[in-house]
Design a protein around this motif. Structure first.
Motif, PDB file in Angstrom:
ATOM      1  N   TRP A 180      -6.526  -0.356   4.559  1.00 38.76           N
ATOM      2  CA  TRP A 180      -5.221   0.291   4.699  1.00 38.76           C
ATOM      3  C   TRP A 180      -5.304   1.492   5.643  1.00 38.76           C
ATOM      4  O   TRP A 180      -4.375   1.736   6.429  1.00 38.76           O
ATOM      5  CB  TRP A 180      -4.695   0.702   3.335  1.00 38.76           C
ATOM      6  CG  TRP A 180      -3.219   0.967   3.319  1.00 38.76           C
ATOM      7  CD1 TRP A 180      -2.594   2.159   3.130  1.00 38.76           C
ATOM      8  CD2 TRP A 180      -2.189  -0.009   3.471  1.00 38.76           C
ATOM      9  NE1 TRP A 180      -1.216   1.994   3.169  1.00 38.76           N
ATOM     10  CE2 TRP A 180      -0.950   0.673   3.375  1.00 38.76           C
ATOM     11  CE3 TRP A 180      -2.178  -1.385   3.688  1.00 38.76           C
ATOM     12  CZ2 TRP A 180       0.285   0.025   3.487  1.00 38.76           C
ATOM     13  CZ3 TRP A 180      -0.956  -2.034   3.806  1.00 38.76           C
ATOM     14  CH2 TRP A 180       0.255  -1.336   3.705  1.00 38.76           C
ATOM     15  N   ASP A 181      -6.410   2.192   5.599  1.00 41.11           N
ATOM     16  CA  ASP A 181      -6.585   3.331   6.493  1.00 41.11           C
ATOM     17  C   ASP A 181      -6.640   2.875   7.952  1.00 41.11           C
ATOM     18  O   ASP A 181      -5.962   3.451   8.820  1.00 41.11           O
ATOM     19  CB  ASP A 181      -7.866   4.086   6.127  1.00 41.11           C
ATOM     20  CG  ASP A 181      -8.140   5.246   7.079  1.00 41.11           C
ATOM     21  OD1 ASP A 181      -7.304   6.164   7.155  1.00 41.11           O
ATOM     22  OD2 ASP A 181      -9.184   5.220   7.752  1.00 41.11           O
ATOM     23  N   VAL A 182      -7.427   1.851   8.239  1.00 39.58           N
ATOM     24  CA  VAL A 182      -7.546   1.349   9.615  1.00 39.58           C
ATOM     25  C   VAL A 182      -6.208   0.848  10.125  1.00 39.58           C
ATOM     26  O   VAL A 182      -5.769   1.190  11.240  1.00 39.58           O
ATOM     27  CB  VAL A 182      -8.611   0.243   9.697  1.00 39.58           C
ATOM     28  CG1 VAL A 182      -8.535  -0.492  11.031  1.00 39.58           C
ATOM     29  CG2 VAL A 182     -10.001   0.822   9.504  1.00 39.58           C
ATOM     30  N   LEU A 183      -5.530   0.033   9.324  1.00 43.35           N
ATOM     31  CA  LEU A 183      -4.278  -0.563   9.793  1.00 43.35           C
ATOM     32  C   LEU A 183      -3.157   0.460   9.856  1.00 43.35           C
ATOM     33  O   LEU A 183      -2.249   0.342  10.691  1.00 43.35           O
ATOM     34  CB  LEU A 183      -3.901  -1.754   8.911  1.00 43.35           C
ATOM     35  CG  LEU A 183      -4.877  -2.935   8.982  1.00 43.35           C
ATOM     36  CD1 LEU A 183      -4.410  -4.080   8.097  1.00 43.35           C
ATOM     37  CD2 LEU A 183      -5.052  -3.416  10.431  1.00 43.35           C
ATOM     38  N   SER A 184      -3.185   1.450   9.019  1.00 43.94           N
ATOM     39  CA  SER A 184      -2.186   2.518   9.107  1.00 43.94           C
ATOM     40  C   SER A 184      -2.374   3.329  10.382  1.00 43.94           C
ATOM     41  O   SER A 184      -1.398   3.714  11.045  1.00 43.94           O
ATOM     42  CB  SER A 184      -2.278   3.429   7.877  1.00 43.94           C
ATOM     43  OG  SER A 184      -1.920   2.732   6.700  1.00 43.94           O
ATOM     44  N   GLN A 185      -3.625   3.591  10.738  1.00 51.10           N
ATOM     45  CA  GLN A 185      -3.881   4.269  12.012  1.00 51.10           C
ATOM     46  C   GLN A 185      -3.423   3.400  13.184  1.00 51.10           C
ATOM     47  O   GLN A 185      -2.797   3.905  14.132  1.00 51.10           O
ATOM     48  CB  GLN A 185      -5.367   4.582  12.151  1.00 51.10           C
ATOM     49  CG  GLN A 185      -5.887   5.659  11.223  1.00 51.10           C
ATOM     50  CD  GLN A 185      -7.327   6.016  11.551  1.00 51.10           C
ATOM     51  OE1 GLN A 185      -7.612   6.521  12.638  1.00 51.10           O
ATOM     52  NE2 GLN A 185      -8.229   5.728  10.613  1.00 51.10           N
ATOM     53  N   ARG A 343       6.518  -3.738   4.001  1.00 51.95           N
ATOM     54  CA  ARG A 343       7.272  -2.582   3.504  1.00 51.95           C
ATOM     55  C   ARG A 343       6.365  -1.376   3.344  1.00 51.95           C
ATOM     56  O   ARG A 343       6.752  -0.240   3.640  1.00 51.95           O
ATOM     57  CB  ARG A 343       7.951  -2.948   2.175  1.00 51.95           C
ATOM     58  CG  ARG A 343       8.651  -1.798   1.487  1.00 51.95           C
ATOM     59  CD  ARG A 343       9.657  -2.303   0.453  1.00 51.95           C
ATOM     60  NE  ARG A 343       9.086  -3.311  -0.416  1.00 51.95           N
ATOM     61  CZ  ARG A 343       8.435  -3.050  -1.547  1.00 51.95           C
ATOM     62  NH1 ARG A 343       8.251  -1.792  -1.942  1.00 51.95           N
ATOM     63  NH2 ARG A 343       7.964  -4.027  -2.301  1.00 51.95           N
ATOM     64  N   GLY A 344       5.154  -1.616   2.869  1.00 48.80           N
ATOM     65  CA  GLY A 344       4.207  -0.530   2.700  1.00 48.80           C
ATOM     66  C   GLY A 344       3.834   0.135   4.016  1.00 48.80           C
ATOM     67  O   GLY A 344       3.690   1.360   4.087  1.00 48.80           O
ATOM     68  N   LEU A 345       3.679  -0.671   5.074  1.00 47.83           N
ATOM     69  CA  LEU A 345       3.385  -0.104   6.377  1.00 47.83           C
ATOM     70  C   LEU A 345       4.557   0.701   6.910  1.00 47.83           C
ATOM     71  O   LEU A 345       4.391   1.808   7.439  1.00 47.83           O
ATOM     72  CB  LEU A 345       3.012  -1.215   7.367  1.00 47.83           C
ATOM     73  CG  LEU A 345       1.637  -1.858   7.181  1.00 47.83           C
ATOM     74  CD1 LEU A 345       1.508  -3.097   8.056  1.00 47.83           C
ATOM     75  CD2 LEU A 345       0.521  -0.865   7.514  1.00 47.83           C
ATOM     76  N   ASP A 349       3.392   3.807   2.456  1.00 50.27           N
ATOM     77  CA  ASP A 349       2.945   3.848   1.064  1.00 50.27           C
ATOM     78  C   ASP A 349       1.429   4.024   1.014  1.00 50.27           C
ATOM     79  O   ASP A 349       0.698   3.672   1.948  1.00 50.27           O
ATOM     80  CB  ASP A 349       3.334   2.557   0.341  1.00 50.27           C
ATOM     81  CG  ASP A 349       4.832   2.412   0.168  1.00 50.27           C
ATOM     82  OD1 ASP A 349       5.554   3.437   0.266  1.00 50.27           O
ATOM     83  OD2 ASP A 349       5.292   1.288  -0.065  1.00 50.27           O
ATOM     84  N   SER A 350       0.946   4.539  -0.097  1.00 54.90           N
ATOM     85  CA  SER A 350      -0.491   4.744  -0.250  1.00 54.90           C
ATOM     86  C   SER A 350      -1.196   3.418  -0.505  1.00 54.90           C
ATOM     87  O   SER A 350      -0.598   2.441  -0.968  1.00 54.90           O
ATOM     88  CB  SER A 350      -0.767   5.693  -1.413  1.00 54.90           C
ATOM     89  OG  SER A 350      -0.451   5.071  -2.649  1.00 54.90           O
ATOM     90  N   ALA A 351      -2.497   3.402  -0.210  1.00 53.32           N
ATOM     91  CA  ALA A 351      -3.305   2.207  -0.463  1.00 53.32           C
ATOM     92  C   ALA A 351      -3.264   1.823  -1.932  1.00 53.32           C
ATOM     93  O   ALA A 351      -3.165   0.635  -2.274  1.00 53.32           O
ATOM     94  CB  ALA A 351      -4.745   2.449  -0.008  1.00 53.32           C
ATOM     95  N   SER A 352      -3.337   2.795  -2.822  1.00 51.20           N
ATOM     96  CA  SER A 352      -3.363   2.485  -4.255  1.00 51.20           C
ATOM     97  C   SER A 352      -2.055   1.860  -4.716  1.00 51.20           C
ATOM     98  O   SER A 352      -2.065   0.939  -5.555  1.00 51.20           O
ATOM     99  CB  SER A 352      -3.660   3.752  -5.062  1.00 51.20           C
ATOM    100  OG  SER A 352      -2.682   4.745  -4.823  1.00 51.20           O
ATOM    101  N   GLU A 353      -0.938   2.307  -4.169  1.00 48.07           N
ATOM    102  CA  GLU A 353       0.360   1.721  -4.535  1.00 48.07           C
ATOM    103  C   GLU A 353       0.447   0.264  -4.097  1.00 48.07           C
ATOM    104  O   GLU A 353       0.863  -0.615  -4.862  1.00 48.07           O
ATOM    105  CB  GLU A 353       1.497   2.507  -3.879  1.00 48.07           C
ATOM    106  CG  GLU A 353       1.739   3.894  -4.400  1.00 48.07           C
ATOM    107  CD  GLU A 353       2.837   4.586  -3.609  1.00 48.07           C
ATOM    108  OE1 GLU A 353       3.935   4.790  -4.178  1.00 48.07           O
ATOM    109  OE2 GLU A 353       2.620   4.911  -2.424  1.00 48.07           O
ATOM    110  N   VAL A 354       0.063   0.011  -2.855  1.00 45.23           N
ATOM    111  CA  VAL A 354       0.161  -1.343  -2.315  1.00 45.23           C
ATOM    112  C   VAL A 354      -0.813  -2.270  -3.023  1.00 45.23           C
ATOM    113  O   VAL A 354      -0.461  -3.399  -3.404  1.00 45.23           O
ATOM    114  CB  VAL A 354      -0.089  -1.344  -0.794  1.00 45.23           C
ATOM    115  CG1 VAL A 354      -0.047  -2.767  -0.235  1.00 45.23           C
ATOM    116  CG2 VAL A 354       0.935  -0.462  -0.087  1.00 45.23           C
ATOM    117  N   LEU A 355      -2.048  -1.818  -3.229  1.00 42.79           N
ATOM    118  CA  LEU A 355      -3.041  -2.671  -3.885  1.00 42.79           C
ATOM    119  C   LEU A 355      -2.628  -2.998  -5.318  1.00 42.79           C
ATOM    120  O   LEU A 355      -2.831  -4.132  -5.777  1.00 42.79           O
ATOM    121  CB  LEU A 355      -4.403  -1.990  -3.879  1.00 42.79           C
ATOM    122  CG  LEU A 355      -5.528  -2.784  -4.549  1.00 42.79           C
ATOM    123  CD1 LEU A 355      -5.703  -4.156  -3.892  1.00 42.79           C
ATOM    124  CD2 LEU A 355      -6.839  -2.003  -4.516  1.00 42.79           C
ATOM    125  N   ALA A 356      -2.048  -2.059  -6.031  1.00 50.74           N
ATOM    126  CA  ALA A 356      -1.606  -2.332  -7.405  1.00 50.74           C
ATOM    127  C   ALA A 356      -0.604  -3.478  -7.423  1.00 50.74           C
ATOM    128  O   ALA A 356      -0.675  -4.370  -8.291  1.00 50.74           O
ATOM    129  CB  ALA A 356      -1.001  -1.073  -8.018  1.00 50.74           C
TER     130      ALA A 356
END
Length: 372
Positions: A180-185, A343-345, A349-356
């Motif tokens: 999520w960090d890589v793709l958000s960047q 939607r998360g991107l 949204d945070s990684a933890s929210e999306v992963l949950a």
């Protein structure tokens, strides 16, 4: 008496011209069979209603995640394994198998790979830090409409955890956080319109303009490496490496299936088996714009030269690709997951929210159905 079969495929040179040319060659070779092909859009290919299609067509070019649902519903005829699983690149043939039976033959192989313009970028980045560094200078594209954004998340999560995503929940928390960090960047470094683009649109932009030089994750299309296909030829290469390996790419491709309702089952199966064979795959099918699944094409030096090194330069990615869960309920889960990732991107949204949410969606699939 000539037998006439109806087939449905997807509307792109790779999916259309190749199978049409092979069908003509089959008839010209003395078989009393003619196949008339119709096409549907790439989106319709992903969203296909096989219940309706198997009523109307004898032969279907289909996406492998639909196989468990179609087999469970009794829509497709079991096929002979052709030349066997080792005759197809990576896990292409395995992806069309369900409960020990083969329901399509892997006539087309694809996974997320990388593309670049060799005239603008002599050497592409090899790692994700290098990709992000290049993106900061401009010139990088990333197709990230919902299905492609999800594919990228699946690819990176699988690669980082060293195992297919979606088998026990969605992914290991540490692997997903890095994904999520890589793709958000990457989202913040590419043009905003990338979130609405698919791989074909991205490949068209790369090959049609000098503004863009590289894309790290998009399904490969060897057509764009062939002379004269677009204004500028693309070169394709393995996805950015993790621990020195281009692992985890979400397997795509297309298989040729036979409707259980066809009145000419033997003839349809014979044709499908012929198209999937090494001679046709590395011959008329590939030369008419196809992207064969048969490994014979991936080791053919003449074809590799024709496609600017596409087969040799991306094969490691195909061999190390990840496979989505094989389960009759998978497509509904994927649809929801695509929407959630996209939607998360957009919403950051945070990684933890999306992963949950992804864990909740994938949990019912369980690990027991994987790799059937």
């Amino acid at each position: 008496m000539t037998i006439r079969l109806r087939g449905i495929t997807w509307d792109h040179e790779r999916g259309r011209d190749s199978i049409v040319a092979a069908s003509r060659a089959y008839t010209d070779a003395g078989h009393d069979v003619e196949v008339e092909w119709e096409v549907r859009s790439l989106q319709a290919f992903a969203d296909q209603d096989l219940e309706t299609l198997t009523r109307a067509y004898d032969l279907l070019v289909i996406d492998h995640p639909h196989i468990p649902q179609a087999a469970h519903a009794g829509l497709l005829a079991p096929l002979p394994a052709g030349e066997g699983p080792d005759a197809f690149v990576g896990r292409s043939e395995q992806s069309y198998r369900w409960h020990g039976a083969q329901y399509a033959l892997a006539i087309d192989a694809a996974a997320q790979v990388a593309a670049y313009r060799p005239d603008l970028l002599p050497e592409p980045p090899r790692t994700w830090p290098e990709v992000l560094d290049l993106a900061r200078t401009g010139g990088v594209l990333w197709p990230a409409k919902p299905i492609d954004a999800f594919a990228s998340v699946f690819t990176l999560s699988s690669g980082l955890q060293g195992a297919d995503a979606g088998r026990d929940g969605f992914a290991e928390p540490a692997a997903f956080a890095r994904t999520w960090d890589v793709l958000s960047q990457l989202r913040d470094l590419v043009p905003a319109e990338c979130l609405d683009e698919n791989p074909i649109q991205t490949a068209d932009r790369l090959s049609g303009s000098n503004n863009w030089a590289y894309a790290p994750l998009l399904y490969g299309y060897s057509n764009y490496a062939r002379a004269g296909f677009r204004k500028h030829a693309l070169r394709w290469t393995n996805i950015p490496e993790i621990d020195g390996q281009p692992r985890g790419s979400m397997l795509g491709g297309a298989g040729l299936a036979v409707s259980v309702r066809t009145e000419h089952r033997a003839e349809a199966i014979a044709f499908a088996t012929w198209v999937a064979g090494s001679e046709v795959q590395s011959g008329v099918y590939a030369r008419a714009g196809g992207q064969p699944g048969n490994v014979s094409a991936w080791t053919d030096a003449a074809l590799d030269e024709l496609t600017g090194g596409f087969f040799a330069d991306t094969r490691r990615t195909l061999e190390m690709a990840s496979l989505r869960p094989q389960h009759p309920g998978y497509m509904a889960v994927q649809d929801a997951a695509c929407e959630r990732v996209h939607r998360g991107l957009r919403n950051r949204d945070s990684a933890s929210e999306v992963l949950a949410d992804l864990d909740r969606l994938f949990e019912p699939l369980g690990a027991s159905h994987a790799g059937r």
